[in-house]
Design a protein around this motif. Structure first.
Motif, PDB file in Angstrom:
ATOM      1  N   LEU A 123       0.826  -1.193   0.000  1.00 16.81           N
ATOM      2  CA  LEU A 123       0.000   0.000   0.000  1.00 16.81           C
ATOM      3  C   LEU A 123       0.869   1.255   0.000  1.00 16.81           C
ATOM      4  N   GLY A 124       1.942   1.245   0.787  1.00 16.86           N
ATOM      5  CA  GLY A 124       2.829   2.392   0.836  1.00 16.86           C
ATOM      6  C   GLY A 124       3.481   2.662  -0.497  1.00 16.86           C
ATOM      7  N   ARG A 125       3.902   1.583  -1.190  1.00 17.61           N
ATOM      8  CA  ARG A 125       4.530   1.763  -2.498  1.00 17.61           C
ATOM      9  C   ARG A 125       3.542   2.332  -3.502  1.00 17.61           C
ATOM     10  N   LEU A 126       2.282   1.886  -3.412  1.00 16.28           N
ATOM     11  CA  LEU A 126       1.264   2.403  -4.317  1.00 16.28           C
ATOM     12  C   LEU A 126       0.984   3.880  -4.043  1.00 16.28           C
ATOM     13  N   LEU A 127       0.938   4.249  -2.758  1.00 10.94           N
ATOM     14  CA  LEU A 127       0.664   5.644  -2.399  1.00 10.94           C
ATOM     15  C   LEU A 127       1.812   6.559  -2.802  1.00 10.94           C
ATOM     16  N   ASN A 128       3.058   6.033  -2.727  1.00 11.37           N
ATOM     17  CA  ASN A 128       4.227   6.849  -3.033  1.00 11.37           C
ATOM     18  C   ASN A 128       4.670   6.729  -4.483  1.00 11.37           C
ATOM     19  N   GLN A 129       3.896   6.018  -5.299  1.00  7.60           N
ATOM     20  CA  GLN A 129       4.264   5.809  -6.685  1.00  7.60           C
ATOM     21  C   GLN A 129       4.284   7.132  -7.446  1.00  7.60           C
ATOM     22  N   ALA A 130       5.413   7.429  -8.069  1.00  5.79           N
ATOM     23  CA  ALA A 130       5.553   8.692  -8.795  1.00  5.79           C
ATOM     24  C   ALA A 130       4.813   8.624 -10.123  1.00  5.79           C
ATOM     25  N   PRO A 131       4.300   9.750 -10.604  1.00  4.76           N
ATOM     26  CA  PRO A 131       3.618   9.782 -11.900  1.00  4.76           C
ATOM     27  C   PRO A 131       4.551   9.365 -13.029  1.00  4.76           C
ATOM     28  N   ALA A 132       3.962   8.783 -14.087  1.00  3.68           N
ATOM     29  CA  ALA A 132       4.759   8.260 -15.196  1.00  3.68           C
ATOM     30  C   ALA A 132       5.590   9.339 -15.872  1.00  3.68           C
ATOM     31  N   GLN A 133       5.040  10.574 -15.996  1.00  8.42           N
ATOM     32  CA  GLN A 133       5.788  11.616 -16.685  1.00  8.42           C
ATOM     33  C   GLN A 133       7.045  12.005 -15.929  1.00  8.42           C
ATOM     34  N   GLN A 134       7.074  11.797 -14.608  1.00 12.83           N
ATOM     35  CA  GLN A 134       8.292  12.028 -13.834  1.00 12.83           C
ATOM     36  C   GLN A 134       9.249  10.861 -13.982  1.00 12.83           C
ATOM     37  N   GLU A 135       8.728   9.650 -13.915  1.00 11.96           N
ATOM     38  CA  GLU A 135       9.570   8.465 -13.939  1.00 11.96           C
ATOM     39  C   GLU A 135      10.306   8.308 -15.263  1.00 11.96           C
ATOM     40  N   LEU A 136       9.659   8.655 -16.376  1.00  8.92           N
ATOM     41  CA  LEU A 136      10.294   8.490 -17.675  1.00  8.92           C
ATOM     42  C   LEU A 136      11.620   9.222 -17.728  1.00  8.92           C
ATOM     43  N   PHE A 137      11.645  10.464 -17.257  1.00  9.52           N
ATOM     44  CA  PHE A 137      12.843  11.275 -17.384  1.00  9.52           C
ATOM     45  C   PHE A 137      13.882  10.967 -16.307  1.00  9.52           C
ATOM     46  N   ARG A 138      13.575  10.055 -15.408  1.00  7.26           N
ATOM     47  CA  ARG A 138      14.586   9.603 -14.447  1.00  7.26           C
ATOM     48  C   ARG A 138      15.434   8.481 -15.039  1.00  7.26           C
ATOM     49  N   SER A 139      15.053   8.004 -16.215  1.00  2.67           N
ATOM     50  CA  SER A 139      15.801   6.941 -16.875  1.00  2.67           C
ATOM     51  C   SER A 139      17.125   7.466 -17.423  1.00  2.67           C
ATOM     52  N   PRO A 140      18.247   6.803 -17.128  1.00  2.00           N
ATOM     53  CA  PRO A 140      19.531   7.221 -17.702  1.00  2.00           C
ATOM     54  C   PRO A 140      19.536   7.167 -19.227  1.00  2.00           C
ATOM     55  N   VAL A 141      18.748   6.277 -19.820  1.00  2.00           N
ATOM     56  CA  VAL A 141      18.691   6.198 -21.279  1.00  2.00           C
ATOM     57  C   VAL A 141      18.089   7.470 -21.848  1.00  2.00           C
ATOM     58  N   VAL A 142      17.000   7.959 -21.242  1.00  2.49           N
ATOM     59  CA  VAL A 142      16.349   9.171 -21.733  1.00  2.49           C
ATOM     60  C   VAL A 142      17.273  10.377 -21.575  1.00  2.49           C
ATOM     61  N   SER A 143      17.964  10.464 -20.440  1.00  2.00           N
ATOM     62  CA  SER A 143      18.884  11.593 -20.249  1.00  2.00           C
ATOM     63  C   SER A 143      20.011  11.537 -21.272  1.00  2.00           C
ATOM     64  N   TYR A 144      20.452  10.332 -21.627  1.00  2.00           N
ATOM     65  CA  TYR A 144      21.502  10.179 -22.637  1.00  2.00           C
ATOM     66  C   TYR A 144      21.003  10.628 -24.006  1.00  2.00           C
ATOM     67  N   LEU A 145      19.754  10.305 -24.326  1.00  2.00           N
ATOM     68  CA  LEU A 145      19.221  10.585 -25.661  1.00  2.00           C
ATOM     69  C   LEU A 145      18.657  11.993 -25.817  1.00  2.00           C
ATOM     70  N   TYR A 146      18.462  12.710 -24.716  1.00  2.00           N
ATOM     71  CA  TYR A 146      17.707  13.955 -24.774  1.00  2.00           C
ATOM     72  C   TYR A 146      18.287  14.946 -25.782  1.00  2.00           C
ATOM     73  N   GLU A 147      19.597  15.149 -25.754  1.00  3.18           N
ATOM     74  CA  GLU A 147      20.223  16.065 -26.714  1.00  3.18           C
ATOM     75  C   GLU A 147      20.761  15.342 -27.935  1.00  3.18           C
ATOM     76  N   ARG A 148      20.489  14.058 -28.032  1.00  2.00           N
ATOM     77  CA  ARG A 148      20.960  13.265 -29.172  1.00  2.00           C
ATOM     78  C   ARG A 148      19.785  12.866 -30.061  1.00  2.00           C
ATOM     79  N   GLY A 149      18.806  13.754 -30.182  1.00  2.00           N
ATOM     80  CA  GLY A 149      17.689  13.499 -31.079  1.00  2.00           C
ATOM     81  C   GLY A 149      16.325  13.774 -30.482  1.00  2.00           C
ATOM     82  N   TRP A 150      16.144  13.459 -29.179  1.00  2.00           N
ATOM     83  CA  TRP A 150      14.834  13.600 -28.545  1.00  2.00           C
ATOM     84  C   TRP A 150      14.325  15.036 -28.633  1.00  2.00           C
TER      85      TRP A 150
END
Length: 338
Positions: A123-150
């Protein structure tokens, strides 16, 4: 691990979240699929044949060997706004709020609030679950690609491009010269570096909720030979700064990623000095021909121009201008002295 990241399909590589929790990977990949269908991710984006481990995680020999606990920017508790000392404490002496503990190699100070220790079950994990739009940009892959095309894909929606945007920002920040500037949701530091390179401001502070983006910002700062920048992990709805702290705030291609947009804009207004200015860009709902997208089940929150004007004015801004360029909104606000 990420040893086999280079073998991932093109589309999967863009949406992967390198976290251990399977449910987090599922949420992010589902989010990526929705964004792909809306046309934000295109197969034309050139991806490297492999993503080097050092480039994704930021090589430990490049970034600071210890977590950054000292900043030149006056900080305040994001919960009660009491001033915080240096080095950055693990909790607030005034209200007892605890802050998240960054890794030893983190090049940033972490001023996000730590979740309650009691919320460790399902229940605690569900309550503290971050929104998807925040989680996506916490990915190291996305940060790597951000200025490389994204980020270049945003041109299709009407974004003028970072070089033009930086000139617009410099012009609008004319009254902030020699002052303190905040780059909120700085991403990989695309605008942060230009603000620093201009030499027009006494200090530039870069904030983001994504640890991976802050690491990418630091890596690119070092590669560019720029002076040290205060990097702070923060939630825009609970900024770790006192009232009237900044002369100007920038938030590029960011508002649609904020889970609590109204709270975030109110915080921007609070930390701006009287006569301070706010420059932001974000996405609008309208596609070509004036067709409005009615499906609001997407993780991103898109806007219309009138809605953005209302959000800014309800936060306290009196001088508000929202310019529309295709599906891009360019927002300029000023905090009028009372």
């Amino acid at each position: 691990g990420i040893a086999r990241t280079g073998a991932l399909p093109r589309r999967a590589a863009l949406g992967v979240c390198l976290q251990t929790q399977p449910e987090r990977q599922s949420r992010v990949l589902t989010f990526h699929t929705k964004m792909d269908k809306m046309g934000f991710l295109h197969s034309r984006v050139p991806l490297p044949r492999s993503l080097p481990r050092a480039s994704i995680s930021v090589c430990r020999s490049v970034v600071s060997a210890t977590a950054r606990t000292a900043t030149r920017t006056p900080l305040a508790c994001p919960n009660c706004r009491a001033p915080l000392g240096v080095p950055v404490p693990s909790e607030c002496d005034n209200c007892g709020a605890r802050f998240a503990t960054p890794p030893d190699t983190a090049p940033y100070a972490d001023l996000t609030l730590a979740p309650p220790a009691t919320n460790t079950g399902l229940l605690g994990r569900l309550l503290n679950q971050a929104p998807a739009q925040q989680e996506l940009f916490r990915s190291p892959v996305v940060s790597y690609l951000y200025e490389r095309g994204w980020r270049r894909n945003f041109r299709a929606a009407g974004f003028p491009g970072i070089d033009v945007e930086s000139k617009l920002v410099e012009k609008y920040f004319d009254d902030a010269r020699g002052g303190l500037v905040l780059d909120m949701s700085c991403g990989s530091g695309l605008m942060t570096r230009r603000l620093v390179e201009s030499g027009l401001y006494e200090s530039v502070v870069a904030c983001d909720y994504s640890e991976a983006m802050l690491r990418e910002t630091e890596l690119r700062r070092i590669q560019g030979g720029l002076p040290e920048i205060d990097l702070i992990r923060a939630d825009v709805s609970q900024l770790p700064f006192g009232d009237d702290a900044f002369n100007a705030v920038h938030a590029g291609a960011a508002l649609h990623c904020w889970p609590k947009v109204q709270d975030g804009v109110r915080e921007i207004y609070r930390v701006l000095k009287p006569n301070g200015v706010f420059f932001a860009t974000t996405f609008l709902w309208f596609f070509g021909g004036g067709t409005r997208v009615e499906n609001r089940s997407q993780p991103y929150r898109f806007f219309d121009r009138v809605e953005l004007e209302w959000i800014m004015k309800s936060a306290g801004f009196e001088e508000v201008d929202v310019e529309q360029t295709q599906r891009c909104a360019i927002i300029r606000c000023r905090k009028v002295p009372k």
